[in-house]
Design a protein around this motif. Structure first.
Motif, PDB file in Angstrom:
ATOM      1  N   GLY A   1      45.379   3.095   1.532  1.00 23.91           N
ATOM      2  CA  GLY A   1      46.549   2.575   2.748  1.00 23.91           C
ATOM      3  C   GLY A   1      48.266   3.376   1.709  1.00 23.91           C
ATOM      4  O   GLY A   1      48.277   2.875   0.314  1.00 23.91           O
ATOM      5  N   LEU A   2      48.802   3.890   2.840  1.00 24.04           N
ATOM      6  CA  LEU A   2      50.589   4.410   2.568  1.00 24.04           C
ATOM      7  C   LEU A   2      51.052   3.897   2.525  1.00 24.04           C
ATOM      8  O   LEU A   2      52.045   3.581   1.947  1.00 24.04           O
ATOM      9  CB  LEU A   2      50.978   5.747   3.414  1.00 24.04           C
ATOM     10  CG  LEU A   2      49.737   6.869   3.268  1.00 24.04           C
ATOM     11  CD1 LEU A   2      50.863   7.891   4.579  1.00 24.04           C
ATOM     12  CD2 LEU A   2      49.460   7.275   2.101  1.00 24.04           C
ATOM     13  N   ASP A   3      50.988   1.765   2.483  1.00 28.96           N
ATOM     14  CA  ASP A   3      52.048   1.088   2.511  1.00 28.96           C
ATOM     15  C   ASP A   3      51.411   0.112   1.576  1.00 28.96           C
ATOM     16  O   ASP A   3      50.221  -0.380   1.499  1.00 28.96           O
ATOM     17  CB  ASP A   3      51.835   0.543   4.032  1.00 28.96           C
ATOM     18  CG  ASP A   3      52.778   1.539   5.426  1.00 28.96           C
ATOM     19  OD1 ASP A   3      53.687   2.205   4.678  1.00 28.96           O
ATOM     20  OD2 ASP A   3      51.291   1.443   6.418  1.00 28.96           O
TER      21      ASP A   3
ATOM     22  N   ALA B   1      40.478  11.906   4.177  1.00 31.25           N
ATOM     23  CA  ALA B   1      41.079  12.014   5.343  1.00 31.25           C
ATOM     24  C   ALA B   1      40.981  10.952   6.573  1.00 31.25           C
ATOM     25  O   ALA B   1      40.743   9.991   5.808  1.00 31.25           O
ATOM     26  CB  ALA B   1      39.612  13.111   5.953  1.00 31.25           C
ATOM     27  N   PRO B   2      42.152  11.128   7.380  1.00 31.64           N
ATOM     28  CA  PRO B   2      42.945  10.332   8.102  1.00 31.64           C
ATOM     29  C   PRO B   2      41.113   9.207   8.252  1.00 31.64           C
ATOM     30  O   PRO B   2      40.519  10.260   8.996  1.00 31.64           O
ATOM     31  CB  PRO B   2      42.983  11.269   8.920  1.00 31.64           C
ATOM     32  CG  PRO B   2      43.345  11.861   9.171  1.00 31.64           C
ATOM     33  CD  PRO B   2      42.171  12.659   7.555  1.00 31.64           C
ATOM     34  N   ALA B   3      41.570   8.004   8.691  1.00 28.35           N
ATOM     35  CA  ALA B   3      40.506   6.939   8.974  1.00 28.35           C
ATOM     36  C   ALA B   3      40.051   7.685  10.192  1.00 28.35           C
ATOM     37  O   ALA B   3      38.636   7.202  10.279  1.00 28.35           O
ATOM     38  CB  ALA B   3      41.245   5.895   8.334  1.00 28.35           C
ATOM     39  N   SER B   4      40.407   7.946  10.863  1.00 36.24           N
ATOM     40  CA  SER B   4      40.414   8.448  11.971  1.00 36.24           C
ATOM     41  C   SER B   4      39.312   9.561  12.644  1.00 36.24           C
ATOM     42  O   SER B   4      38.759   9.789  13.482  1.00 36.24           O
ATOM     43  CB  SER B   4      41.220   8.577  12.974  1.00 36.24           C
ATOM     44  OG  SER B   4      41.954   9.904  12.605  1.00 36.24           O
TER      45      SER B   4
ATOM     46  N   GLU C   1      43.398  -7.074   8.059  1.00 36.51           N
ATOM     47  CA  GLU C   1      44.161  -6.971   9.022  1.00 36.51           C
ATOM     48  C   GLU C   1      45.052  -5.387   8.932  1.00 36.51           C
ATOM     49  O   GLU C   1      45.159  -4.746   9.286  1.00 36.51           O
ATOM     50  CB  GLU C   1      45.036  -8.053   8.846  1.00 36.51           C
ATOM     51  CG  GLU C   1      46.022  -7.730  10.205  1.00 36.51           C
ATOM     52  CD  GLU C   1      46.464  -7.262  11.581  1.00 36.51           C
ATOM     53  OE1 GLU C   1      46.433  -6.329  12.167  1.00 36.51           O
ATOM     54  OE2 GLU C   1      44.436  -7.380  11.989  1.00 36.51           O
ATOM     55  N   TYR C   2      45.111  -5.554   7.346  1.00 33.60           N
ATOM     56  CA  TYR C   2      46.107  -4.228   7.139  1.00 33.60           C
ATOM     57  C   TYR C   2      45.283  -2.914   7.242  1.00 33.60           C
ATOM     58  O   TYR C   2      45.630  -1.707   8.000  1.00 33.60           O
ATOM     59  CB  TYR C   2      46.020  -4.403   5.423  1.00 33.60           C
ATOM     60  CG  TYR C   2      46.827  -3.310   4.936  1.00 33.60           C
ATOM     61  CD1 TYR C   2      48.001  -2.969   4.509  1.00 33.60           C
ATOM     62  CD2 TYR C   2      46.268  -2.393   4.114  1.00 33.60           C
ATOM     63  CE1 TYR C   2      48.035  -1.751   3.854  1.00 33.60           C
ATOM     64  CE2 TYR C   2      45.964  -0.657   3.667  1.00 33.60           C
ATOM     65  CZ  TYR C   2      47.820  -0.860   3.703  1.00 33.60           C
ATOM     66  OH  TYR C   2      47.782   0.312   2.933  1.00 33.60           O
ATOM     67  N   LEU C   3      44.318  -2.767   7.170  1.00 34.64           N
ATOM     68  CA  LEU C   3      43.697  -1.525   6.973  1.00 34.64           C
ATOM     69  C   LEU C   3      43.255  -1.233   8.424  1.00 34.64           C
ATOM     70  O   LEU C   3      43.431  -0.024   9.056  1.00 34.64           O
ATOM     71  CB  LEU C   3      41.450  -1.845   6.471  1.00 34.64           C
ATOM     72  CG  LEU C   3      41.275  -2.620   4.862  1.00 34.64           C
ATOM     73  CD1 LEU C   3      39.931  -2.538   4.499  1.00 34.64           C
ATOM     74  CD2 LEU C   3      42.303  -0.503   4.097  1.00 34.64           C
ATOM     75  N   HIS C   4      42.853  -2.394   9.646  1.00 31.13           N
ATOM     76  CA  HIS C   4      42.658  -2.054  11.029  1.00 31.13           C
ATOM     77  C   HIS C   4      44.227  -1.645  11.384  1.00 31.13           C
ATOM     78  O   HIS C   4      44.515  -0.348  11.850  1.00 31.13           O
ATOM     79  CB  HIS C   4      42.201  -3.398  11.637  1.00 31.13           C
ATOM     80  CG  HIS C   4      41.158  -3.859  11.351  1.00 31.13           C
ATOM     81  ND1 HIS C   4      40.609  -3.089  11.777  1.00 31.13           N
ATOM     82  CD2 HIS C   4      40.581  -4.782  11.034  1.00 31.13           C
ATOM     83  CE1 HIS C   4      38.749  -3.593  12.439  1.00 31.13           C
ATOM     84  NE2 HIS C   4      39.122  -4.242  11.609  1.00 31.13           N
TER      85      HIS C   4
ATOM     86  N   GLY D   1      48.180   5.832  11.746  1.00 36.25           N
ATOM     87  CA  GLY D   1      47.239   7.015  10.591  1.00 36.25           C
ATOM     88  C   GLY D   1      47.642   6.754   9.223  1.00 36.25           C
ATOM     89  O   GLY D   1      48.090   8.076   9.006  1.00 36.25           O
ATOM     90  N   ARG D   2      48.182   5.689   8.615  1.00 38.05           N
ATOM     91  CA  ARG D   2      48.449   5.521   7.503  1.00 38.05           C
ATOM     92  C   ARG D   2      47.516   5.285   6.579  1.00 38.05           C
ATOM     93  O   ARG D   2      47.518   4.621   5.486  1.00 38.05           O
ATOM     94  CB  ARG D   2      49.658   4.367   7.941  1.00 38.05           C
ATOM     95  CG  ARG D   2      50.454   4.987   8.275  1.00 38.05           C
ATOM     96  CD  ARG D   2      52.176   4.316   8.448  1.00 38.05           C
ATOM     97  NE  ARG D   2      52.306   4.158   6.856  1.00 38.05           N
ATOM     98  CZ  ARG D   2      53.158   5.473   6.713  1.00 38.05           C
ATOM     99  NH1 ARG D   2      53.316   6.173   6.231  1.00 38.05           N
ATOM    100  NH2 ARG D   2      53.772   5.156   5.081  1.00 38.05           N
ATOM    101  N   LEU D   3      46.055   5.512   6.908  1.00 38.79           N
ATOM    102  CA  LEU D   3      45.154   5.169   5.999  1.00 38.79           C
ATOM    103  C   LEU D   3      43.665   6.407   6.205  1.00 38.79           C
ATOM    104  O   LEU D   3      43.889   6.969   6.897  1.00 38.79           O
ATOM    105  CB  LEU D   3      43.997   3.615   6.419  1.00 38.79           C
ATOM    106  CG  LEU D   3      42.710   3.208   5.612  1.00 38.79           C
ATOM    107  CD1 LEU D   3      43.597   2.661   4.897  1.00 38.79           C
ATOM    108  CD2 LEU D   3      41.635   2.094   6.634  1.00 38.79           C
TER     109      LEU D   3
END
Length: 101
Positions: free
Chosen positions: A63-65, A8-11, A78-81, A87-89
């Motif tokens: 992550g999608l990137d 699910a989205p990290a949020s 930093e990438y995770l945050h 909305g890409r994690l």
């Protein structure tokens, strides 16, 4: 892969993705649903393997990137945050997989 793993989205609340980790004394892999392949997890430390093997909490973060090769701990943090905020994690709780099938 997000849907195959049940992430699910990290949020959002952390979903339980079931038993997806395969661990040995030398490393760990992620069973992502393919009938014959797993994803080897690089750089798994002995303390992390023991933690997972003893039933400790573990989380999958996808992550999608891309992350640049050779990124250190600070860059990954930093990438995770950044990815979460954009909305890409995607994340999910997982544990040891007791059998292959």
């Amino acid at each position: 892969m997000v849907h195959a793993l049940g992430l699910a989205p990290a949020s959002e609340n952390l979903p339980d993705t079931g038993g997806r980790l395969l661990v040995s004394r030398t490393g760990a892999s992620l069973h992502y649903g393919h009938p014959m392949s797993v994803l080897r997890l690089p750089h798994t430390s002995r303390p992390w393997i023991v933690h997972a093997a003893l039933g400790g909490s573990t989380v999958i973060a996808l992550g999608l990137d891309p992350i640049p090769p050779g990124s250190g701990r600070d860059a990954i943090e930093e990438y995770l945050h950044r990815s979460s905020k954009a909305g890409r994690l995607y994340t999910g709780a997982t544990r040891i997989r007791r059998r292959w099938a």
